[in-house]
Design a protein around this motif. Structure first.
Motif, PDB file in Angstrom:
ATOM      1  N   TYR A  41     -92.174  59.381  39.570  1.00 53.56           N
ATOM      2  CA  TYR A  41     -93.531  59.310  39.038  1.00 53.56           C
ATOM      3  C   TYR A  41     -93.694  60.108  37.737  1.00 53.56           C
ATOM      4  O   TYR A  41     -94.784  60.135  37.158  1.00 53.56           O
ATOM      5  CB  TYR A  41     -94.537  59.827  40.070  1.00 53.56           C
ATOM      6  CG  TYR A  41     -94.724  58.879  41.228  1.00 53.56           C
ATOM      7  CD1 TYR A  41     -95.770  57.956  41.237  1.00 53.56           C
ATOM      8  CD2 TYR A  41     -93.857  58.895  42.302  1.00 53.56           C
ATOM      9  CE1 TYR A  41     -95.941  57.076  42.293  1.00 53.56           C
ATOM     10  CE2 TYR A  41     -94.013  58.022  43.366  1.00 53.56           C
ATOM     11  CZ  TYR A  41     -95.060  57.116  43.353  1.00 53.56           C
ATOM     12  OH  TYR A  41     -95.219  56.245  44.402  1.00 53.56           O
ATOM     13  N   GLU A  43     -93.826  61.043  33.968  1.00 55.60           N
ATOM     14  CA  GLU A  43     -94.062  60.291  32.741  1.00 55.60           C
ATOM     15  C   GLU A  43     -93.141  60.730  31.616  1.00 55.60           C
ATOM     16  O   GLU A  43     -93.130  60.118  30.542  1.00 55.60           O
ATOM     17  CB  GLU A  43     -95.526  60.475  32.317  1.00 55.60           C
ATOM     18  CG  GLU A  43     -96.519  59.849  33.296  1.00 55.60           C
ATOM     19  CD  GLU A  43     -97.964  60.094  32.882  1.00 55.60           C
ATOM     20  OE1 GLU A  43     -98.176  60.962  31.989  1.00 55.60           O
ATOM     21  OE2 GLU A  43     -98.867  59.454  33.436  1.00 55.60           O
ATOM     22  N   GLN A  65     -98.441  66.624  37.017  1.00 60.61           N
ATOM     23  CA  GLN A  65     -98.572  65.173  36.814  1.00 60.61           C
ATOM     24  C   GLN A  65     -97.786  64.319  37.815  1.00 60.61           C
ATOM     25  O   GLN A  65     -98.365  63.410  38.439  1.00 60.61           O
ATOM     26  CB  GLN A  65     -98.177  64.821  35.373  1.00 60.61           C
ATOM     27  CG  GLN A  65     -98.223  63.321  35.055  1.00 60.61           C
ATOM     28  CD  GLN A  65     -96.896  62.634  35.365  1.00 60.61           C
ATOM     29  OE1 GLN A  65     -95.833  63.128  35.028  1.00 60.61           O
ATOM     30  NE2 GLN A  65     -96.966  61.483  36.034  1.00 60.61           N
ATOM     31  N   ASP A  69     -99.849  62.007  40.603  1.00 63.49           N
ATOM     32  CA  ASP A  69     -99.736  60.550  40.548  1.00 63.49           C
ATOM     33  C   ASP A  69     -99.151  59.985  41.837  1.00 63.49           C
ATOM     34  O   ASP A  69     -99.588  58.937  42.332  1.00 63.49           O
ATOM     35  CB  ASP A  69     -98.866  60.139  39.359  1.00 63.49           C
ATOM     36  CG  ASP A  69     -99.619  60.247  38.036  1.00 63.49           C
ATOM     37  OD1 ASP A  69    -100.780  60.694  38.051  1.00 63.49           O
ATOM     38  OD2 ASP A  69     -99.043  59.885  36.992  1.00 63.49           O
ATOM     39  N   GLU A  73    -101.191  57.488  44.451  1.00 66.03           N
ATOM     40  CA  GLU A  73    -100.652  56.172  44.784  1.00 66.03           C
ATOM     41  C   GLU A  73    -100.541  55.999  46.299  1.00 66.03           C
ATOM     42  O   GLU A  73    -100.879  54.944  46.839  1.00 66.03           O
ATOM     43  CB  GLU A  73     -99.277  55.998  44.139  1.00 66.03           C
ATOM     44  CG  GLU A  73     -98.619  54.660  44.415  1.00 66.03           C
ATOM     45  CD  GLU A  73     -99.379  53.487  43.812  1.00 66.03           C
ATOM     46  OE1 GLU A  73     -99.217  52.361  44.322  1.00 66.03           O
ATOM     47  OE2 GLU A  73    -100.133  53.689  42.825  1.00 66.03           O
TER      48      GLU A  73
END
Length: 244
Positions: A41, A43, A65, A69, A73
């Motif tokens: 996940y 980025e 982050q 995320d 999800e």
């Protein structure tokens, strides 16, 4: 029950989740497991999940982050609102009572950290529970999350062959469990207590209650501080103290 693990080391779970009671629990469809690598996940172009701490200091800190995320999800896919559990040394001490509470949930999600720690925003804005399995530090949360999962799954209906097994465990009643014996009745001169061979169920239950109390008194007297002792039990403990 659904149990998800967010981890950087998914291979650690394969043996534990697919052996013994946890394997049988899945076969009985009492539980399903998912092990998710939250690095997927990230980025960042190199899938980095950690960074240096603001203000300096040793070690690396997990970035918010990827974990935010991943959790978001999973929550989108869930039919119920999962308990999001952060396993860390700063959490509440894990007990059988907590296991019994978690066994009533439909969905558990464990966040298994590594390195120096978590970005504090994960703790403040994502998790519902912080749990520690003891006053010591592990290299990551994987082992602790598997310990908690094992203790919870065995409490689910139908998982253990004997419905009384989890009820009679140490700590479930508030006291440590009484001693157990099996065949032979005489092994190298070490004999099983006669009362257990008597067939008198009332006497056997009385013996087990007494031995459970004795074991708790000698090994974990701190448990008796909050246990609702009967007058008879108080009298027995007073007698033991006088004898000592």
């Amino acid at each position: 029950m659904k149990i998800d693990f967010l981890t950087l080391f998914p291979e650690m779970f394969h043996g534990v989740l697919n052996e013994s009671i946890l394997k049988k629990a899945q076969e009985k469809e009492a539980v399903s497991f998912r092990v998710i690598n939250f690095r997927e996940y990230s980025e960042h172009k190199h899938h980095t999940v950690d960074d240096y701490p603001y203000g300096g200091g040793a070690g690396m800190v997990l970035k918010p982050q990827p974990i935010f995320d991943a959790v978001e999800e999973i929550k989108k896919q869930s039919a119920s609102n999962p308990k999001i559990i952060l396993v860390c040394p700063q959490g509440e001490r894990y007990t059988q009572r907590k296991a019994e509470q978690l066994a009533k949930e439909d969905h558990l999600l464990f966040i298994c950290g590594h390195y120096e720690g978590y970005d504090e925003r994960i703790r403040e804005h994502l998790v519902t529970d912080e749990i520690s399995i003891g006053d010591f530090v592990l290299t990551g949360g994987e082992l602790a999350s598997m310990v908690i999962a094992d203790s919870v799954v065995r409490l689910l209906p139908g998982v253990l062959g004997n419905v009384d097994s989890p009820v009679l465990d140490s700590y479930s009643s508030g006291l440590l469990e009484h001693p157990h014996y099996t065949r032979p009745a005489d092994f190298r001169g070490m004999k099983v207590p006669e009362v257990l061979l008597s067939g008198n169920h009332k006497r056997i239950e009385e013996w087990r209650e007494l031995e459970s109390l004795r074991r708790t008194y000698t090994r974990r007297p701190d448990l008796l501080e909050t246990y609702p002792l009967t007058e008879r039990q108080k009298s027995i403990i007073k007698q033991w103290k006088n004898e000592n």
